[in-house]
Design an enzyme around this catalytic site. Sequence first.
Site, PDB file in Angstrom:
ATOM      1  N   ASN A 190      21.546  10.693  14.869  1.00 44.77           N
ATOM      2  CA  ASN A 190      22.168   9.480  14.209  1.00 44.77           C
ATOM      3  C   ASN A 190      23.731  10.049  14.005  1.00 44.77           C
ATOM      4  O   ASN A 190      24.284  11.670  13.535  1.00 44.77           O
ATOM      5  CB  ASN A 190      21.495   9.885  12.847  1.00 44.77           C
ATOM      6  CG  ASN A 190      22.099   9.089  11.642  1.00 44.77           C
ATOM      7  OD1 ASN A 190      22.996   8.728  11.655  1.00 44.77           O
ATOM      8  ND2 ASN A 190      21.902   9.343  11.004  1.00 44.77           N
ATOM      9  N   LYS A 247      25.538   7.964  12.248  1.00 43.06           N
ATOM     10  CA  LYS A 247      26.008   8.122  10.975  1.00 43.06           C
ATOM     11  C   LYS A 247      27.336   7.272  11.052  1.00 43.06           C
ATOM     12  O   LYS A 247      27.533   6.407  11.778  1.00 43.06           O
ATOM     13  CB  LYS A 247      26.499   9.343   9.323  1.00 43.06           C
ATOM     14  CG  LYS A 247      24.839  10.198   9.817  1.00 43.06           C
ATOM     15  CD  LYS A 247      24.926  11.093   8.407  1.00 43.06           C
ATOM     16  CE  LYS A 247      23.820  12.233   9.121  1.00 43.06           C
ATOM     17  NZ  LYS A 247      23.801  12.712   7.851  1.00 43.06           N
ATOM     18  N   HIS A 252      16.684   6.484   6.293  1.00 44.84           N
ATOM     19  CA  HIS A 252      17.327   7.762   6.373  1.00 44.84           C
ATOM     20  C   HIS A 252      17.423   7.672   4.957  1.00 44.84           C
ATOM     21  O   HIS A 252      17.489   6.561   4.392  1.00 44.84           O
ATOM     22  CB  HIS A 252      18.474   7.285   6.746  1.00 44.84           C
ATOM     23  CG  HIS A 252      19.289   8.973   7.722  1.00 44.84           C
ATOM     24  ND1 HIS A 252      19.772   9.193   5.968  1.00 44.84           N
ATOM     25  CD2 HIS A 252      19.030   9.374   8.383  1.00 44.84           C
ATOM     26  CE1 HIS A 252      19.870  10.348   6.872  1.00 44.84           C
ATOM     27  NE2 HIS A 252      20.044  10.714   8.095  1.00 44.84           N
ATOM     28  N   GLU A 296      19.953   9.046   3.150  1.00 46.16           N
ATOM     29  CA  GLU A 296      21.228   8.743   2.595  1.00 46.16           C
ATOM     30  C   GLU A 296      21.412   7.092   2.543  1.00 46.16           C
ATOM     31  O   GLU A 296      22.085   6.927   1.869  1.00 46.16           O
ATOM     32  CB  GLU A 296      22.324   8.548   3.859  1.00 46.16           C
ATOM     33  CG  GLU A 296      22.644  10.123   4.178  1.00 46.16           C
ATOM     34  CD  GLU A 296      22.282  11.052   4.780  1.00 46.16           C
ATOM     35  OE1 GLU A 296      24.062   9.924   6.385  1.00 46.16           O
ATOM     36  OE2 GLU A 296      23.286  12.088   5.430  1.00 46.16           O
ATOM     37  N   GLY A 337      22.523  18.324   6.640  1.00 49.19           N
ATOM     38  CA  GLY A 337      24.845  18.689   7.212  1.00 49.19           C
ATOM     39  C   GLY A 337      24.519  19.324   5.895  1.00 49.19           C
ATOM     40  O   GLY A 337      25.415  19.962   5.628  1.00 49.19           O
ATOM     41  N   SER A 362      19.633  19.817   9.980  1.00 42.30           N
ATOM     42  CA  SER A 362      20.766  21.076  10.447  1.00 42.30           C
ATOM     43  C   SER A 362      19.771  21.516  11.584  1.00 42.30           C
ATOM     44  O   SER A 362      19.881  22.706  11.903  1.00 42.30           O
ATOM     45  CB  SER A 362      20.980  22.155   9.223  1.00 42.30           C
ATOM     46  OG  SER A 362      21.529  21.061   8.578  1.00 42.30           O
TER      47      SER A 362
HETATM   48  C1  PEP Z   1      20.695  12.719   9.823  1.00 37.87           C
HETATM   49  O1  PEP Z   1      21.532  12.409   9.647  1.00 37.87           O
HETATM   50  O2  PEP Z   1      19.561  12.732   9.957  1.00 37.87           O
HETATM   51  C2  PEP Z   1      20.318  14.667  10.201  1.00 37.87           C
HETATM   52  C3  PEP Z   1      19.792  15.378  10.468  1.00 37.87           C
HETATM   53  O3  PEP Z   1      21.627  15.286  10.229  1.00 37.87           O
HETATM   54  P1  PEP Z   1      22.127  16.852  10.502  1.00 37.87           P
HETATM   55  O4  PEP Z   1      21.560  17.603  11.786  1.00 37.87           O
HETATM   56  O5  PEP Z   1      23.602  16.771  10.222  1.00 37.87           O
HETATM   57  O6  PEP Z   1      21.410  17.366   9.073  1.00 37.87           O
END
Ligand code: PEP
Length: 248
Positions: free
Chosen positions: A8, A10, A93, A95, A169, A208
């Site tokens: 992803n 983003k 998601h 976000e 994140g 993460s």
């Molecule tokens: C995500 O945006 O779905 C995500 C898991 O981000 P990250 O791997 O950066 O934590």
Amino acid sequence: MRTLLAGNWKMNGLHASLAEIRALIRSISERPAADIIICPPATLIAEAARTVRSAPIEIGGQDCHAESSGAFTGDISAEMLRDAGATAVIVGHSERRQCHGETNRIVAAKLTAASRAGLAPILCIGESEAQRDRGEAISAVRRQLSESMDAKFKPVELVVAYEPVWAIGTGRTPKPQEIVQMHEAVRAVLIERLGQEGAQIRILYGGSVKPDNAGEILSLPGVGGALIGGASLKAPDFLSILQAIPSR
Ligand code: PEP
């Protein structure tokens, strides 16, 4: 069930970032260790789809509107994503839920829209840190998953991504046992709701995932792959995660 790695991006990536996809293509075999979906920003989908045309990589959107067309300025429908060459789309998601006020009901409508357009939906669910601290993580995720699927939803190519909001994140991840427990709970809801089809749905972990923890996370029972944010932006990181997949 083959492992799935979904990236992803983003709101990251300009035209030059397609070089990362080209680098991925150069480094993977014809049959890599996982199915791969890259979800770039909408502006790059059409060209990304052309770039992966003869490679074992699919391109996905990061969100879609529930309607197929209409007076919804700035929005993009599932049909438009499909038309641009996407074969999958992330819905719900955290976000989107947090920054755009998407409720379970809105997410359920988007899920139906994705299926209507022939896209594989990647449905995201996950508890907040406060819910986990109160000991409500499993009940919150069960409810969120259940309410994010309409009663008549047909789970064609559905993928579910369990993403604890506090792990996205942040560099923090749940303990392995917590990931396993949550994946079991998600599987139980899928079977309750969808019967035997629910047993075949891939459940990803997201939050993460990095080259140094991917091997452990992807070896946990019930984990069918990963949804990867930050570490999907650079081909070497994504490739290290691909290489960390344990042979089953
Ligand atoms: C995500 O945006 O779905 C995500 C898991 O981000 P990250 O791997 O950066 O934590």
